[in-house]
Design a protein around this motif. Structure first.
Motif, PDB file in Angstrom:
ATOM      1  N   GLU A   1       0.804  -1.226   0.000  1.00  0.00           N
ATOM      2  CA  GLU A   1       0.000   0.000   0.000  1.00  0.00           C
ATOM      3  C   GLU A   1       0.838   1.278   0.000  1.00  0.00           C
ATOM      4  O   GLU A   1       0.312   2.374  -0.151  1.00  0.00           O
ATOM      5  CB  GLU A   1      -0.978   0.014   1.187  1.00  0.00           C
TER       6      GLU A   1
ATOM      7  N   TRP B   1      -8.323  -3.610  -5.055  1.00  0.00           N
ATOM      8  CA  TRP B   1      -7.255  -4.617  -5.121  1.00  0.00           C
ATOM      9  C   TRP B   1      -7.642  -5.758  -6.058  1.00  0.00           C
ATOM     10  O   TRP B   1      -6.833  -6.198  -6.875  1.00  0.00           O
ATOM     11  CB  TRP B   1      -6.934  -5.166  -3.723  1.00  0.00           C
TER      12      TRP B   1
ATOM     13  N   GLU C   1       0.413   5.692   3.229  1.00  0.00           N
ATOM     14  CA  GLU C   1      -0.278   4.492   2.786  1.00  0.00           C
ATOM     15  C   GLU C   1      -1.462   4.875   1.900  1.00  0.00           C
ATOM     16  O   GLU C   1      -2.097   5.902   2.117  1.00  0.00           O
ATOM     17  CB  GLU C   1      -0.826   3.677   3.969  1.00  0.00           C
ATOM     18  N   ARG C   2      -1.723   4.031   0.949  1.00  0.00           N
ATOM     19  CA  ARG C   2      -2.931   4.175   0.129  1.00  0.00           C
ATOM     20  C   ARG C   2      -3.912   3.136   0.637  1.00  0.00           C
ATOM     21  O   ARG C   2      -3.764   1.959   0.369  1.00  0.00           O
ATOM     22  CB  ARG C   2      -2.593   3.959  -1.343  1.00  0.00           C
ATOM     23  N   LEU C   3      -4.890   3.571   1.408  1.00  0.00           N
ATOM     24  CA  LEU C   3      -5.864   2.655   1.980  1.00  0.00           C
ATOM     25  C   LEU C   3      -6.979   2.450   0.967  1.00  0.00           C
ATOM     26  O   LEU C   3      -7.935   3.211   0.898  1.00  0.00           O
ATOM     27  CB  LEU C   3      -6.382   3.207   3.307  1.00  0.00           C
TER      28      LEU C   3
ATOM     29  N   VAL D   1      -2.594  -6.385   3.408  1.00  0.00           N
ATOM     30  CA  VAL D   1      -2.758  -4.941   3.189  1.00  0.00           C
ATOM     31  C   VAL D   1      -3.890  -4.419   4.072  1.00  0.00           C
ATOM     32  O   VAL D   1      -4.912  -5.085   4.235  1.00  0.00           O
ATOM     33  CB  VAL D   1      -3.054  -4.585   1.715  1.00  0.00           C
TER      34      VAL D   1
END
Length: 187
Positions: free
Chosen positions: A117, A165, A157-159, A144
């Motif tokens: 992430e 995904w 972070e890219r949540l 992740v």
């Protein structure tokens, strides 16, 4: 001149030792179970972006005869990881980049915990491509955090959503936990 420890190393320094792995084993049992479920006697396991190598330590406790490599680009993390796995002779810690295809040579199982992430889509695609190239299907396993978390540890972070995904990187399996805020993704 003393160099200040990285923010990640500062955060994880207190977690080096024997108590934190017990927490991790319980909290991330579905992730660890996926890794342990594909290990065979001759497996070569790589934790790519290992931090303090807690996942390697937990897995290494259960599989003392399996070779485990733990790689991180942050030299402070490498130092802490080395301390953390000192008595685990089947775990080797080294410095290396998850974006370097050479670190994957000879590995049969590759995993990371909270690493993907931090990358843009193009780099995630490269990383997964390198990893899937050297392993059997089902032997690339990543944890992740998902969009359900309010903020990331340091904001880089890219949540992302589980759907993102699944649609973008096409894992063959996904397991969610923590009320759908975390995922184990398998390729």
């Amino acid at each position: 001149m003393n160099k200040e420890m990285s923010k990640w190393a500062q955060m994880y320094k207190s977690r080096v030792g024997e108590s934190y792995p017990d927490y991790v084993q319980k909290q991330y049992q579905s992730f660890i179970g996926e890794i342990c479920g594909v290990i065979e006697h001759d497996s070569k396991v790589l934790e790519a972006g290992c931090g303090i190598a807690t996942i390697s330590k937990v897995v290494g406790r259960q599989f003392k005869d399996v070779s485990i490599n733990a790689i991180d680009i942050d030299i402070d993390q490498v130092s802490l990881a080395t301390q953390n796995v000192l008595n685990h002779h089947n775990i080797l810690v080294n410095s290396g980049s998850i974006l370097d295809p050479c670190i994957y040579e000879g590995q049969s199982i590759i995993h990371s915990h909270g690493v993907l992430e931090h990358f843009e889509d193009s780099d995630i695609a490269k990383i997964l491509g390198y990893q899937k190239e050297v392993t059997k299907v089902g032997n690339v396993i990543h944890y992740v955090p998902l969009e359900g978390w309010v903020t990331g540890s340091y904001g880089d972070e890219r949540l992302l959503s589980l759907d993102y995904w699944m649609d973008t990187f096409k894992p063959i399996k996904a397991i969610t936990f923590t009320g759908g805020k975390d995922a184990v993704l398998v390729w």
